[in-house]
Scaffold this motif. Structure first.
Motif, PDB file in Angstrom:
ATOM      1  N   UNK A  85     -42.113  17.925 -18.462  1.00 40.73           N
ATOM      2  CA  UNK A  85     -42.575  18.976 -17.564  1.00 40.73           C
ATOM      3  C   UNK A  85     -41.425  19.350 -16.645  1.00 40.73           C
ATOM      4  N   UNK A  86     -41.000  20.619 -16.709  1.00 45.27           N
ATOM      5  CA  UNK A  86     -39.924  21.133 -15.869  1.00 45.27           C
ATOM      6  C   UNK A  86     -40.513  22.227 -14.981  1.00 45.27           C
ATOM      7  N   UNK A  87     -40.527  21.979 -13.681  1.00 40.75           N
ATOM      8  CA  UNK A  87     -41.065  22.935 -12.712  1.00 40.75           C
ATOM      9  C   UNK A  87     -39.889  23.540 -11.951  1.00 40.75           C
ATOM     10  N   UNK A  88     -39.726  24.843 -12.037  1.00 47.30           N
ATOM     11  CA  UNK A  88     -38.605  25.539 -11.401  1.00 47.30           C
ATOM     12  C   UNK A  88     -39.161  26.519 -10.375  1.00 47.30           C
ATOM     13  N   UNK A 218     -29.043  19.564 -14.801  1.00 44.21           N
ATOM     14  CA  UNK A 218     -28.546  19.342 -16.160  1.00 44.21           C
ATOM     15  C   UNK A 218     -28.138  17.885 -16.353  1.00 44.21           C
ATOM     16  N   UNK A 219     -27.491  17.311 -15.348  1.00 47.26           N
ATOM     17  CA  UNK A 219     -27.094  15.901 -15.433  1.00 47.26           C
ATOM     18  C   UNK A 219     -28.310  14.993 -15.602  1.00 47.26           C
ATOM     19  N   UNK A 220     -29.411  15.330 -14.935  1.00 51.66           N
ATOM     20  CA  UNK A 220     -30.629  14.534 -15.072  1.00 51.66           C
ATOM     21  C   UNK A 220     -31.223  14.670 -16.466  1.00 51.66           C
ATOM     22  N   UNK A 221     -31.200  15.871 -17.030  1.00 54.65           N
ATOM     23  CA  UNK A 221     -31.706  16.074 -18.388  1.00 54.65           C
ATOM     24  C   UNK A 221     -30.884  15.268 -19.387  1.00 54.65           C
ATOM     25  N   UNK A 222     -29.579  15.261 -19.196  1.00 55.24           N
ATOM     26  CA  UNK A 222     -28.693  14.593 -20.155  1.00 55.24           C
ATOM     27  C   UNK A 222     -28.787  13.077 -20.101  1.00 55.24           C
ATOM     28  N   UNK A 223     -29.148  12.519 -18.948  1.00 60.99           N
ATOM     29  CA  UNK A 223     -29.133  11.048 -18.843  1.00 60.99           C
ATOM     30  C   UNK A 223     -30.483  10.388 -19.111  1.00 60.99           C
ATOM     31  N   UNK A 224     -31.571  11.156 -19.090  1.00 62.83           N
ATOM     32  CA  UNK A 224     -32.875  10.537 -19.296  1.00 62.83           C
ATOM     33  C   UNK A 224     -33.007  10.082 -20.749  1.00 62.83           C
ATOM     34  N   UNK A 273     -29.071  28.225 -17.105  1.00 68.05           N
ATOM     35  CA  UNK A 273     -28.272  27.050 -17.459  1.00 68.05           C
ATOM     36  C   UNK A 273     -29.154  25.825 -17.675  1.00 68.05           C
ATOM     37  N   UNK A 274     -30.178  25.659 -16.835  1.00 69.47           N
ATOM     38  CA  UNK A 274     -31.085  24.520 -16.983  1.00 69.47           C
ATOM     39  C   UNK A 274     -31.858  24.606 -18.293  1.00 69.47           C
ATOM     40  N   UNK A 275     -32.365  25.791 -18.621  1.00 70.68           N
ATOM     41  CA  UNK A 275     -33.121  25.938 -19.860  1.00 70.68           C
ATOM     42  C   UNK A 275     -32.227  25.776 -21.088  1.00 70.68           C
ATOM     43  N   UNK A 276     -30.977  26.219 -20.983  1.00 69.01           N
ATOM     44  CA  UNK A 276     -30.033  26.028 -22.089  1.00 69.01           C
ATOM     45  C   UNK A 276     -29.760  24.547 -22.315  1.00 69.01           C
ATOM     46  N   UNK A 277     -29.592  23.794 -21.230  1.00 67.57           N
ATOM     47  CA  UNK A 277     -29.365  22.354 -21.351  1.00 67.57           C
ATOM     48  C   UNK A 277     -30.584  21.660 -21.947  1.00 67.57           C
ATOM     49  N   UNK A 278     -31.771  22.113 -21.570  1.00 64.80           N
ATOM     50  CA  UNK A 278     -32.995  21.546 -22.130  1.00 64.80           C
ATOM     51  C   UNK A 278     -33.049  21.787 -23.632  1.00 64.80           C
ATOM     52  N   UNK A 280     -30.382  22.260 -25.657  1.00 68.30           N
ATOM     53  CA  UNK A 280     -29.343  21.451 -26.304  1.00 68.30           C
ATOM     54  C   UNK A 280     -29.734  19.980 -26.391  1.00 68.30           C
ATOM     55  N   UNK A 281     -30.536  19.526 -25.442  1.00 71.73           N
ATOM     56  CA  UNK A 281     -30.934  18.111 -25.437  1.00 71.73           C
ATOM     57  C   UNK A 281     -31.966  17.790 -26.509  1.00 71.73           C
ATOM     58  N   UNK A 282     -32.547  18.824 -27.117  1.00 73.29           N
ATOM     59  CA  UNK A 282     -33.589  18.609 -28.107  1.00 73.29           C
ATOM     60  C   UNK A 282     -34.970  18.402 -27.512  1.00 73.29           C
ATOM     61  N   UNK A 283     -35.097  18.596 -26.185  1.00 75.11           N
ATOM     62  CA  UNK A 283     -36.373  18.351 -25.519  1.00 75.11           C
ATOM     63  C   UNK A 283     -37.190  19.619 -25.317  1.00 75.11           C
ATOM     64  N   UNK A 284     -36.621  20.770 -25.584  1.00 72.40           N
ATOM     65  CA  UNK A 284     -37.274  22.027 -25.238  1.00 72.40           C
ATOM     66  C   UNK A 284     -38.594  22.219 -25.971  1.00 72.40           C
ATOM     67  N   UNK A 285     -38.648  21.813 -27.249  1.00 74.53           N
ATOM     68  CA  UNK A 285     -39.852  22.026 -28.041  1.00 74.53           C
ATOM     69  C   UNK A 285     -41.028  21.206 -27.543  1.00 74.53           C
ATOM     70  N   UNK A 286     -40.764  20.183 -26.722  1.00 76.07           N
ATOM     71  CA  UNK A 286     -41.849  19.353 -26.208  1.00 76.07           C
ATOM     72  C   UNK A 286     -41.979  19.468 -24.691  1.00 76.07           C
TER      73      UNK A 286
END
Length: 439
Positions: A85-88, A218-224, A273-278, A280-286
């Motif tokens: 869940x990403x709340x912006x 973005x750093x938080x998305x990449x490290x989780x 940028x945040x949505x692009x990182x999401x 690239x991380x492979x998490x966007x579909x979920x």
């Protein structure tokens, strides 16, 4: 008719005749019907069925419609178990500053792409018209006037620790919970409970911060960890005054409206940028993605600028959209509140426990098309003078407690709220005044 300065002067003078020190007098429209009883005055909570008219209007309140229903907290959406869940949120972002809501093309390309994939709410109303009480309400599920310290000029009172926040059901459900904000006043509100991390990118004077906020998110998305569900709240503050976007975003003129549009464009780039990182991380579909504004911004529509000045539409009608994987995009005309974000997300992740909230879950509406049983949405502004608003699909009632004055607007015929039609609609006025007293 006094305008803001006249209203403040009238409020100051009437305080001399406020014998019981409850904020209302018997003169200059103060409306205090019991000048020696501090528990009775316009705006006081009217306790139902006690034979006392605490708010000095329409007699004693009846108990009907007083109950606040807890969130349903079923799970109508089965596509993903524990989705990210990403709340912006974007501070002070007017609804009409976004392309999906009618702004000129090219001003918010990333938000517009998100809107094309989302359920977009065309009639979302904020609970307050400035940042501190708006987020205190949205994150606690209560109107700010019911939270100690938020009724008046206070800016930095903390939400009491006894009040659970929006984040708690995510923390209890095993999510990594993190907030990335521009800091400043949000750091002082006691909102970092039930979070693994509260990341503030600035402790000093406001600056150009959307890029820094995006980078930290973005750093938080990449490290989780891949198998750990993520809840992340990202708050961009840049459309906040003074309007001073980076040079590459100064594309829409040098006047206040043009510079403000540049700030929104800068925040849109950070969101992209945040949505692009999401992605690239492979998490966007979920991932469920929410985008909204805490309040709007005034540009002299009613003789006022900035925000926290009124409960007129330009300050409390906000953009709001929710993208849920496997749920087709749609535009919904239903009247909703940004207070609904919490219970809606709890429903969508299947959170097991409810907690008190004045919001309602929009999950059945988003997933199954079942509209909530709601007739009105409440807003308030107590930063300078005290104003309260009640919105229905067709009308908005504005109550200026400082002048004890009501205005009624036909939202369909007059969306800019320029003509008071209360004299022509006495039945609607009375019904909405009675409902306002219940909030």
């Amino acid at each position: 008719s006094f305008g803001k300065n006249g209203a403040q002067a009238a409020g100051l003078w009437s305080s001399v005749f406020d014998f019981d020190h409850d904020g209302s007098s018997t003169i200059l429209g103060g409306g205090d019907c019991e000048p020696w009883n501090p528990a009775v005055h316009p705006g006081a909570p009217d306790i139902p069925d006690n034979r006392i008219d605490e708010d000095c209007q329409d007699g004693d309140l009846k108990a009907a419609h007083m109950a606040v229903k807890p969130a349903t907290l079923t799970n109508p959406w089965k596509a993903v178990r524990k989705p990210d869940v990403i709340v912006i949120s974007i501070d002070g972002c007017r609804r009409d500053a976004i392309g999906a809501y009618g702004a000129k093309p090219g001003r918010t390309p990333n938000i517009d792409r998100l809107a094309a994939e989302s359920v977009v709410f065309d009639d979302a109303i904020a609970p307050a018209s400035w940042t501190t009480p708006a987020f205190a309400s949205i994150l606690s599920g209560r109107f700010a006037g019911k939270i100690p310290g938020y009724y008046g000029l206070s800016r930095m009172k903390q939400v009491p620790a006894s009040m659970p926040l929006l984040f708690k059901p995510f923390k209890s459900s095993g999510y990594r919970t993190v907030a990335v904000t521009a800091g400043l006043q949000l750091d002082k509100l006691g909102l970092n409970r039930d979070l693994d991390d509260w990341i503030s990118v600035s402790k000093g004077p406001r600056a150009r911060l959307a890029g820094k906020v995006a980078d930290r998110a973005i750093a938080e998305i990449e490290k989780v960890k891949k198998d750990k569900p993520l809840f992340m709240w990202v708050h961009f503050i840049d459309p906040h005054y003074p309007y001073d976007p980076p040079m590459e975003h100064q594309l829409f003129g040098k006047d206040a409206r043009g510079r403000y549009a540049g700030e929104v464009h800068y925040s849109d780039a950070g969101l992209g940028k945040v949505l692009e990182a999401l992605e690239k991380s492979g998490r966007s579909d979920r991932a469920i993605v929410v985008m909204f504004a805490d309040h709007g911004e005034a540009f002299l529509e009613h003789g006022r600028e900035f925000h926290g000045e009124s409960v007129y539409a330009e300050e409390v009608r906000v953009p709001m959209m929710i993208r849920v994987p496997s749920v087709p995009p749609a535009r919904l005309p239903n009247l909703v509140s940004s207070l609904d974000i919490g219970p809606t997300l709890w429903d969508l992740i299947g959170a097991r426990k409810s907690q008190p909230t004045r919001g309602v879950s929009l999950a059945p509406l988003i997933v199954e098309g079942k509209a909530p049983d709601r007739r009105y949405v409440f807003s308030e502004q107590t930063r300078k003078v005290k104003e309260f608003g009640l919105t229905s699909p067709d009308y908005r009632l504005r109550y200026d407690r400082t002048l004890n004055r009501y205005e009624l607007f036909d939202r369909k015929a007059d969306p800019a709220e320029q003509e008071d039609v209360s004299a022509r609609n006495p039945v609607v006025l009375r019904e909405m005044r009675m409902e306002l007293a219940r909030n």
